[in-house]
Design a protein around this motif. Structure first.
Motif, PDB file in Angstrom:
ATOM      1  N   CYS A 114       0.849  -1.192   0.000  1.00  0.00           N
ATOM      2  CA  CYS A 114       0.000   0.000   0.000  1.00  0.00           C
ATOM      3  C   CYS A 114       0.887   1.244   0.000  1.00  0.00           C
ATOM      4  O   CYS A 114       1.920   1.291   0.661  1.00  0.00           O
ATOM      5  CB  CYS A 114      -0.910  -0.009   1.219  1.00  0.00           C
ATOM      6  SG  CYS A 114      -2.175  -1.280   1.188  1.00  0.00           S
ATOM      7  N   GLY A 115       0.476   2.242  -0.733  1.00  0.00           N
ATOM      8  CA  GLY A 115       1.284   3.443  -0.913  1.00  0.00           C
ATOM      9  C   GLY A 115       1.939   3.486  -2.279  1.00  0.00           C
ATOM     10  O   GLY A 115       2.285   4.562  -2.770  1.00  0.00           O
ATOM     11  N   HIS A 116       2.131   2.321  -2.895  1.00  0.00           N
ATOM     12  CA  HIS A 116       2.682   2.270  -4.246  1.00  0.00           C
ATOM     13  C   HIS A 116       1.589   2.659  -5.238  1.00  0.00           C
ATOM     14  O   HIS A 116       0.420   2.312  -5.061  1.00  0.00           O
ATOM     15  CB  HIS A 116       3.193   0.865  -4.553  1.00  0.00           C
ATOM     16  CG  HIS A 116       4.123   0.809  -5.724  1.00  0.00           C
ATOM     17  ND1 HIS A 116       5.492   0.660  -5.581  1.00  0.00           N
ATOM     18  CD2 HIS A 116       3.898   0.895  -7.059  1.00  0.00           C
ATOM     19  CE1 HIS A 116       6.060   0.647  -6.778  1.00  0.00           C
ATOM     20  NE2 HIS A 116       5.107   0.780  -7.684  1.00  0.00           N
ATOM     21  N   ALA A 158      -9.559  -2.446  -7.192  1.00  0.00           N
ATOM     22  CA  ALA A 158     -10.621  -2.982  -8.042  1.00  0.00           C
ATOM     23  C   ALA A 158     -10.549  -2.403  -9.448  1.00  0.00           C
ATOM     24  O   ALA A 158     -10.710  -3.132 -10.439  1.00  0.00           O
ATOM     25  CB  ALA A 158     -11.989  -2.706  -7.418  1.00  0.00           C
ATOM     26  N   ALA A 159     -10.288  -1.103  -9.551  1.00  0.00           N
ATOM     27  CA  ALA A 159     -10.195  -0.483 -10.875  1.00  0.00           C
ATOM     28  C   ALA A 159      -8.987  -0.995 -11.649  1.00  0.00           C
ATOM     29  O   ALA A 159      -9.069  -1.290 -12.848  1.00  0.00           O
ATOM     30  CB  ALA A 159     -10.132   1.039 -10.728  1.00  0.00           C
ATOM     31  N   LEU A 160      -7.838  -1.116 -10.977  1.00  0.00           N
ATOM     32  CA  LEU A 160      -6.647  -1.637 -11.636  1.00  0.00           C
ATOM     33  C   LEU A 160      -6.857  -3.073 -12.099  1.00  0.00           C
ATOM     34  O   LEU A 160      -6.492  -3.439 -13.230  1.00  0.00           O
ATOM     35  CB  LEU A 160      -5.454  -1.561 -10.684  1.00  0.00           C
ATOM     36  CG  LEU A 160      -4.838  -0.187 -10.464  1.00  0.00           C
ATOM     37  CD1 LEU A 160      -3.899  -0.206  -9.263  1.00  0.00           C
ATOM     38  CD2 LEU A 160      -4.079   0.266 -11.718  1.00  0.00           C
ATOM     39  N   ASP A 161      -7.452  -3.882 -11.247  1.00  0.00           N
ATOM     40  CA  ASP A 161      -7.682  -5.281 -11.604  1.00  0.00           C
ATOM     41  C   ASP A 161      -8.634  -5.394 -12.786  1.00  0.00           C
ATOM     42  O   ASP A 161      -8.457  -6.244 -13.661  1.00  0.00           O
ATOM     43  CB  ASP A 161      -8.232  -6.030 -10.394  1.00  0.00           C
ATOM     44  CG  ASP A 161      -8.334  -7.521 -10.632  1.00  0.00           C
ATOM     45  OD1 ASP A 161      -7.284  -8.191 -10.702  1.00  0.00           O
ATOM     46  OD2 ASP A 161      -9.469  -8.026 -10.760  1.00  0.00           O
ATOM     47  N   ALA A 213      -6.148   1.551  -2.550  1.00  0.00           N
ATOM     48  CA  ALA A 213      -7.411   2.278  -2.638  1.00  0.00           C
ATOM     49  C   ALA A 213      -8.112   2.048  -3.969  1.00  0.00           C
ATOM     50  O   ALA A 213      -9.336   2.112  -4.051  1.00  0.00           O
ATOM     51  CB  ALA A 213      -7.168   3.772  -2.414  1.00  0.00           C
ATOM     52  N   HIS A 214      -7.350   1.759  -5.019  1.00  0.00           N
ATOM     53  CA  HIS A 214      -7.925   1.614  -6.359  1.00  0.00           C
ATOM     54  C   HIS A 214      -7.649   0.232  -6.945  1.00  0.00           C
ATOM     55  O   HIS A 214      -7.565   0.073  -8.155  1.00  0.00           O
ATOM     56  CB  HIS A 214      -7.360   2.696  -7.286  1.00  0.00           C
ATOM     57  CG  HIS A 214      -7.558   4.089  -6.805  1.00  0.00           C
ATOM     58  ND1 HIS A 214      -8.738   4.787  -6.987  1.00  0.00           N
ATOM     59  CD2 HIS A 214      -6.735   4.919  -6.111  1.00  0.00           C
ATOM     60  CE1 HIS A 214      -8.630   5.991  -6.446  1.00  0.00           C
ATOM     61  NE2 HIS A 214      -7.431   6.102  -5.911  1.00  0.00           N
ATOM     62  N   ALA A 232      -4.093   6.332 -15.611  1.00  0.00           N
ATOM     63  CA  ALA A 232      -2.997   7.051 -14.978  1.00  0.00           C
ATOM     64  C   ALA A 232      -2.643   6.394 -13.643  1.00  0.00           C
ATOM     65  O   ALA A 232      -3.469   5.704 -13.042  1.00  0.00           O
ATOM     66  CB  ALA A 232      -3.375   8.517 -14.764  1.00  0.00           C
ATOM     67  N   PRO A 233      -1.410   6.567 -13.163  1.00  0.00           N
ATOM     68  CA  PRO A 233      -1.006   5.924 -11.903  1.00  0.00           C
ATOM     69  C   PRO A 233      -1.901   6.327 -10.734  1.00  0.00           C
ATOM     70  O   PRO A 233      -2.176   7.506 -10.515  1.00  0.00           O
ATOM     71  CB  PRO A 233       0.435   6.417 -11.710  1.00  0.00           C
ATOM     72  CG  PRO A 233       0.920   6.711 -13.090  1.00  0.00           C
ATOM     73  CD  PRO A 233      -0.274   7.257 -13.821  1.00  0.00           C
ATOM     74  N   VAL A 234      -2.358   5.309  -9.984  1.00  0.00           N
ATOM     75  CA  VAL A 234      -3.187   5.510  -8.790  1.00  0.00           C
ATOM     76  C   VAL A 234      -2.666   4.585  -7.696  1.00  0.00           C
ATOM     77  O   VAL A 234      -1.959   3.609  -7.966  1.00  0.00           O
ATOM     78  CB  VAL A 234      -4.678   5.221  -9.073  1.00  0.00           C
ATOM     79  CG1 VAL A 234      -5.267   6.257 -10.009  1.00  0.00           C
ATOM     80  CG2 VAL A 234      -4.860   3.813  -9.635  1.00  0.00           C
ATOM     81  N   GLU A 235      -3.024   4.866  -6.460  1.00  0.00           N
ATOM     82  CA  GLU A 235      -2.575   4.059  -5.331  1.00  0.00           C
ATOM     83  C   GLU A 235      -3.200   2.663  -5.415  1.00  0.00           C
ATOM     84  O   GLU A 235      -4.405   2.510  -5.645  1.00  0.00           O
ATOM     85  CB  GLU A 235      -2.971   4.745  -4.025  1.00  0.00           C
ATOM     86  CG  GLU A 235      -2.139   4.334  -2.820  1.00  0.00           C
ATOM     87  CD  GLU A 235      -2.675   3.079  -2.171  1.00  0.00           C
ATOM     88  OE1 GLU A 235      -1.890   2.339  -1.562  1.00  0.00           O
ATOM     89  OE2 GLU A 235      -3.904   2.850  -2.278  1.00  0.00           O
TER      90      GLU A 235
END
Length: 364
Positions: free
Chosen positions: A98-100, A126-129, A123-124, A117-120
């Motif tokens: 977490c934090g990356h 589900a969106a990245l997956d 926290a995100h 775009a890069p997000v934590e």
């Protein structure tokens, strides 16, 4: 004189007392979980743009064994390089601390397109997956695969929009059409060039590149004649002035000099081109790794320049809930009844007293 069975009251009381303590432990664990306690621990974090090659060579099914997310048995049929990369990156995102921060992009032809775009990552997640799961070769807008230009494009976008972000480029290194060694496109490397790594995907045995239909089914394979008809790789690299003067003095044709090596009959085949990745790394300063497993990728990303060690909060909510559930389950388990053992025969002073036996009634 007969023997007496010892009382089991102390053991029963002990078991009841243990059940009460387990119940109290469960209540305390659940109560603490509601408060969401945690602790701070330094973690190595950074920002990474994950770029995936979605050109046709990534549809080659030469990734054997169990995929990184463990959805298939080890003896299953080989999966495509793109499917392997999708599963690998989904696990990488799960294992990053977490934090990356992480973003997602795709490469085809000669451009890298950033989809997210890069997000934590926590926290995100589900969106990245969801974005990683949806990566597909049908997103490609052209058939060519100019790996050099794709890497340059990704580095330039990072430099312009997300300074300090590292690049993680996943590709098999298949350059189509191929070019002469030393004739690669020019790249202006500087102190502001982003750091990053190239991760090679694919086997080392030459495999035919499938031609796929709209539904993803294989309808054939690229032939040597079709591969040889690929377009020229584009603008020629810039030639230094001393080289131009030397070539002009020797009577060489600077305008129409060939850029492609003579065909060796293998342009229609694909394997992991480590030599291409090494050449790109030499030009750009990127590192080169093999995408063998999620742990290797995560370790490589955390060691890239630009990351930082920052204090990160780690919550104890999930461990406390698990502890409470286990304590509650242990307290509710039924007791196992022990099989009764026969009592030993009682002994008197100097003589044995036989246990009482039933006598057969004397017939009248």
């Amino acid at each position: 004189m007969t023997g007496t069975r010892p009382s089991s009251t102390p053991k029963t009381a002990l078991r009841h007392r243990a059940r009460w303590w387990l119940a109290i432990l469960a209540v305390l664990a659940f109560a603490l979980a509601l408060l969401r306690p945690g602790f701070t621990w330094p973690s190595r974090v950074g920002t990474t743009l994950l770029v995936v090659d979605i050109t046709q060579s990534m549809n080659v099914a030469d990734m054997h064994g169990q995929p990184p997310d463990g959805n298939l048995p080890a003896d299953a049929a080989p999966i495509t390089r793109l499917a392997y990369t999708r599963a690998l990156l989904r696990r990488v995102v799960r294992e990053l601390p977490c934090g990356h921060s992480a973003g997602v992009g795709v490469f085809t032809e000669r451009k890298t397109l950033v989809l997210m775009a890069p997000v934590e990552v926590c926290a995100h997640y589900a969106a990245l997956d969801d974005v990683l799961t949806s990566l597909d070769w049908r997103m490609a807008w052209a058939a060519d695969s100019h790996i050099f230009y794709g890497a340059y494009s990704a580095l330039e976008q990072i430099r312009q929009h997300w300074p300090g972000t590292a690049l993680a480029f996943f590709t098999d290194g298949h350059q189509a059409p191929p070019i002469f060694s030393g004739k690669e496109p020019r790249f202006d490397r500087s102190a502001n060039t982003p750091a990053g790594a190239l991760f090679g995907v694919g086997g080392l045995q030459p495999q035919p590149v499938p031609r796929t239909g709209a539904q993803g089914q294989t309808i054939g394979y690229w032939t040597p004649e079709e591969a040889a008809a690929f377009a020229s790789p584009g603008a020629q690299p810039a030639i230094p002035a001393p080289d131009r003067e030397r070539m002009a003095a020797a009577g060489e044709d600077l305008r129409n000099r060939p850029q492609r090596p003579p065909s060796a009959g293998t342009e229609h085949l694909s394997w992991r081109r480590d030599e291409v990745l090494a050449r790109i790394a030499e030009i750009t300063g990127l590192q080169v790794h093999t995408a063998s497993d999620a742990g290797t990728v995560v370790t490589a990303l955390q060691r890239l320049p630009g990351g930082a060690t920052r204090p990160q909060r780690h919550e104890l909510h999930a461990p406390l809930v698990l502890l409470g559930a286990l304590a509650l389950l242990a307290g509710l388990l039924p007791e196992w009844r022990r099989q009764r053992q026969p009592l030993p025969a009682a002994t008197g002073a100097g003589r044995r007293i036989a246990p009482a036996t039933l006598s057969r009634p004397t017939p009248l």
